[in-house]
Enzyme design. Structure first.
Site, PDB file in Angstrom:
ATOM      1  N   HIS A  69      76.571 -17.999 -18.940  1.00 31.81           N
ATOM      2  CA  HIS A  69      75.751 -18.644 -17.903  1.00 31.81           C
ATOM      3  C   HIS A  69      76.416 -19.954 -17.486  1.00 31.81           C
ATOM      4  O   HIS A  69      77.001 -20.651 -18.317  1.00 31.81           O
ATOM      5  CB  HIS A  69      74.337 -18.911 -18.431  1.00 31.81           C
ATOM      6  CG  HIS A  69      73.403 -19.352 -17.355  1.00 31.81           C
ATOM      7  ND1 HIS A  69      73.364 -20.645 -16.909  1.00 31.81           N
ATOM      8  CD2 HIS A  69      72.518 -18.662 -16.608  1.00 31.81           C
ATOM      9  CE1 HIS A  69      72.476 -20.722 -15.929  1.00 31.81           C
ATOM     10  NE2 HIS A  69      71.941 -19.540 -15.730  1.00 31.81           N
ATOM     11  N   SER A  72      68.124 -19.573  -7.395  1.00 34.60           N
ATOM     12  CA  SER A  72      66.962 -19.879  -6.542  1.00 34.60           C
ATOM     13  C   SER A  72      66.326 -18.628  -5.926  1.00 34.60           C
ATOM     14  O   SER A  72      65.869 -18.657  -4.788  1.00 34.60           O
ATOM     15  CB  SER A  72      67.340 -20.900  -5.461  1.00 34.60           C
ATOM     16  OG  SER A  72      67.773 -22.108  -6.068  1.00 34.60           O
ATOM     17  N   GLY A 131      68.886 -23.424  -9.681  1.00 37.67           N
ATOM     18  CA  GLY A 131      67.899 -24.476  -9.916  1.00 37.67           C
ATOM     19  C   GLY A 131      67.848 -25.516  -8.812  1.00 37.67           C
ATOM     20  O   GLY A 131      67.232 -26.572  -8.973  1.00 37.67           O
ATOM     21  N   GLU A 142      76.129 -15.646  -9.886  1.00 37.77           N
ATOM     22  CA  GLU A 142      75.271 -16.814  -9.768  1.00 37.77           C
ATOM     23  C   GLU A 142      76.104 -18.002  -9.286  1.00 37.77           C
ATOM     24  O   GLU A 142      76.701 -18.708 -10.114  1.00 37.77           O
ATOM     25  CB  GLU A 142      74.668 -17.150 -11.133  1.00 37.77           C
ATOM     26  CG  GLU A 142      73.783 -16.068 -11.687  1.00 37.77           C
ATOM     27  CD  GLU A 142      72.703 -16.649 -12.593  1.00 37.77           C
ATOM     28  OE1 GLU A 142      71.531 -16.422 -12.315  1.00 37.77           O
ATOM     29  OE2 GLU A 142      73.043 -17.362 -13.540  1.00 37.77           O
ATOM     30  N   GLU A 194      75.282 -22.789 -16.891  1.00 37.26           N
ATOM     31  CA  GLU A 194      74.868 -24.006 -17.612  1.00 37.26           C
ATOM     32  C   GLU A 194      75.642 -24.144 -18.919  1.00 37.26           C
ATOM     33  O   GLU A 194      75.957 -25.255 -19.349  1.00 37.26           O
ATOM     34  CB  GLU A 194      73.345 -23.980 -17.842  1.00 37.26           C
ATOM     35  CG  GLU A 194      72.607 -24.339 -16.564  1.00 37.26           C
ATOM     36  CD  GLU A 194      71.256 -23.671 -16.383  1.00 37.26           C
ATOM     37  OE1 GLU A 194      70.692 -23.147 -17.355  1.00 37.26           O
ATOM     38  OE2 GLU A 194      70.779 -23.679 -15.225  1.00 37.26           O
ATOM     39  N   ASN A 223      65.210 -15.507 -16.865  1.00 37.73           N
ATOM     40  CA  ASN A 223      65.905 -16.392 -17.796  1.00 37.73           C
ATOM     41  C   ASN A 223      65.067 -17.658 -17.933  1.00 37.73           C
ATOM     42  O   ASN A 223      65.054 -18.488 -17.031  1.00 37.73           O
ATOM     43  CB  ASN A 223      67.300 -16.705 -17.217  1.00 37.73           C
ATOM     44  CG  ASN A 223      68.040 -17.776 -18.006  1.00 37.73           C
ATOM     45  OD1 ASN A 223      67.633 -18.134 -19.126  1.00 37.73           O
ATOM     46  ND2 ASN A 223      69.122 -18.297 -17.433  1.00 37.73           N
ATOM     47  N   TRP A 224      64.375 -17.753 -19.062  1.00 36.23           N
ATOM     48  CA  TRP A 224      63.453 -18.888 -19.237  1.00 36.23           C
ATOM     49  C   TRP A 224      64.188 -20.185 -19.578  1.00 36.23           C
ATOM     50  O   TRP A 224      63.581 -21.237 -19.634  1.00 36.23           O
ATOM     51  CB  TRP A 224      62.437 -18.570 -20.325  1.00 36.23           C
ATOM     52  CG  TRP A 224      61.369 -17.601 -19.892  1.00 36.23           C
ATOM     53  CD1 TRP A 224      61.247 -17.013 -18.664  1.00 36.23           C
ATOM     54  CD2 TRP A 224      60.276 -17.119 -20.690  1.00 36.23           C
ATOM     55  NE1 TRP A 224      60.134 -16.197 -18.653  1.00 36.23           N
ATOM     56  CE2 TRP A 224      59.516 -16.247 -19.879  1.00 36.23           C
ATOM     57  CE3 TRP A 224      59.855 -17.342 -22.003  1.00 36.23           C
ATOM     58  CZ2 TRP A 224      58.374 -15.601 -20.348  1.00 36.23           C
ATOM     59  CZ3 TRP A 224      58.714 -16.702 -22.467  1.00 36.23           C
ATOM     60  CH2 TRP A 224      57.983 -15.845 -21.647  1.00 36.23           C
ATOM     61  N   LYS A 225      65.461 -20.087 -19.909  1.00 39.59           N
ATOM     62  CA  LYS A 225      66.238 -21.279 -20.317  1.00 39.59           C
ATOM     63  C   LYS A 225      65.506 -21.989 -21.458  1.00 39.59           C
ATOM     64  O   LYS A 225      64.905 -21.318 -22.290  1.00 39.59           O
ATOM     65  CB  LYS A 225      66.481 -22.176 -19.096  1.00 39.59           C
ATOM     66  CG  LYS A 225      67.036 -21.371 -17.920  1.00 39.59           C
ATOM     67  CD  LYS A 225      67.526 -22.192 -16.787  1.00 39.59           C
ATOM     68  CE  LYS A 225      68.060 -21.270 -15.697  1.00 39.59           C
ATOM     69  NZ  LYS A 225      68.672 -21.973 -14.600  1.00 39.59           N
ATOM     70  N   GLY A 243      65.570 -17.658 -12.732  1.00 43.43           N
ATOM     71  CA  GLY A 243      65.302 -18.773 -13.646  1.00 43.43           C
ATOM     72  C   GLY A 243      63.897 -19.309 -13.421  1.00 43.43           C
ATOM     73  O   GLY A 243      62.906 -18.727 -13.863  1.00 43.43           O
ATOM     74  N   GLY A 244      63.805 -20.406 -12.679  1.00 46.11           N
ATOM     75  CA  GLY A 244      62.536 -21.117 -12.476  1.00 46.11           C
ATOM     76  C   GLY A 244      61.370 -20.213 -12.107  1.00 46.11           C
ATOM     77  O   GLY A 244      60.267 -20.339 -12.677  1.00 46.11           O
TER      78      GLY A 244
HETATM   79  P1  PGA Z   1      67.145 -20.413 -10.861  1.00 48.04           P
HETATM   80  O1  PGA Z   1      68.110 -20.069 -12.085  1.00 48.04           O
HETATM   81  O2  PGA Z   1      66.468 -19.127 -10.457  1.00 48.04           O
HETATM   82  O3  PGA Z   1      66.161 -21.412 -11.412  1.00 48.04           O
HETATM   83  O4  PGA Z   1      67.988 -20.957  -9.782  1.00 48.04           O
HETATM   84  C1  PGA Z   1      68.825 -18.869 -12.120  1.00 48.04           C
HETATM   85  C2  PGA Z   1      69.644 -18.790 -13.385  1.00 48.04           C
HETATM   86  O5  PGA Z   1      70.116 -19.831 -13.856  1.00 48.04           O
HETATM   87  O6  PGA Z   1      69.840 -17.701 -13.953  1.00 48.04           O
END
Ligand code: PGA
Length: 253
Positions: free
Chosen positions: A95, A212, A172, A166, A97, A9-11, A233-234
């Site tokens: 998600h 993470s 993050g 999640e 966020e 997930n590149w956001k 994500g990251g």
């Molecule tokens: P993260 O994000 O790996 O950067 O913690 C995961 C996500 O939001 O899907």
């Protein structure tokens, strides 16, 4: 047996040129992968560029969000059909966020899950508790509510649904859940799915852990019996390390 699925997930990261550069490094590194289902969810603006470089590769594209109407006067929104048209097979729904920053509630999530299914997309439904909810011993109650409300009334076919657990406090932050806690919640999610559907259906839904996940810890999650992959994500932003994570998944027993 359930497929192992690893989704990036590149956001809101990467311009078109950066997405192409990523894919040019990434694709040769994963061309031997055949067990892990690989999904990249880039920003909408990069979908066409990535689709062009994907060629015959087995990497799937996913959207990061969709709106529930198929078309019309909804400024700024994107429909499931548009995502399909852009080459997506998957779409992330709910998600944290979006829930936390953009106020998306379980009602909106439910409509989005239904819209995704109607458009022929596989929703990756995200659920997870906040730190406060965990500390108040409400984690399971919250996740059950998100799951039941998010899926209420929808009937995905076989292979038509992915769930991602999640925990909000792990996203993050660099603080991942323990594999034991993630396994416990994911087994609970599978159990909850048997209440709304049946155990055959629940048994074949891939349930991912996200929060993470990185090269150093992915193997420990994938070794758990109910964890069928990761939403990353990251650590999905660097081709080398994301490919290395997928390589680790390929060899998990
Ligand atoms: P993260 O994000 O790996 O950067 O913690 C995961 C996500 O939001 O899907």
């Amino acid at each position: 047996m359930r497929p192992l699925l690893i989704a990036g997930n590149w956001k809101m990261n990467k311009l078109q040129g950066e997405a192409r550069t990523f894919m040019e490094s990434f694709l040769p590194l994963v061309q031997h992968i055949n067990r892990v289902v690989m999904v990249i969810c880039p920003p909408f603006t990069c979908l066409a560029d990535i689709r062009q470089v994907l060629g015959q590769s087995s990497v799937f594209l996913g959207g990061q969000n969709l709106f529930w109407e198929p078309k019309g006067a909804y400024t700024g929104e994107i429909s499931g059909q548009m995502l399909r048209d852009a080459g997506c097979r998957y779409v992330i729904v709910g998600h944290s966020e979006r829930r936390q920053i953009l106020g998306e509630n379980n009602y909106a999530v439910r409509k989005k899950v239904q819209a995704a299914l109607e458009a022929g997309l596989v929703p990756i439904l995200c659920v997870g508790e906040t730190l406060q909810e965990r500390e108040n011993s409400r984690a399971m109650e919250v996740v059950r509510e998100q799951l039941n409300q998010g899926l209420n009334g929808s009937s995905p076919g076989p292979g038509g649904l992915v769930v991602a657990y999640e925990p909000v406090w792990a996203i993050g932050t660099g603080v991942n859940a323990s594999s034991h806690d993630a396994q416990e919640m994911i087994a609970f999610i599978r159990q909850t799915l048997t209440e709304s559907y049946d155990s055959d259906f629940a048994d074949q839904v891939p349930i991912l852990y996200g929060g993470s996940v990185k090269e150093e810890n992915i193997a420990m999650f994938l070794a758990e019996p109910d964890i069928d992959g990761a939403l990353v994500g990251g650590a999905s932003l660097e081709a080398d390390s994301f490919a290395a994570m997928i390589g680790l998944g390929e060899h998990v027993e």
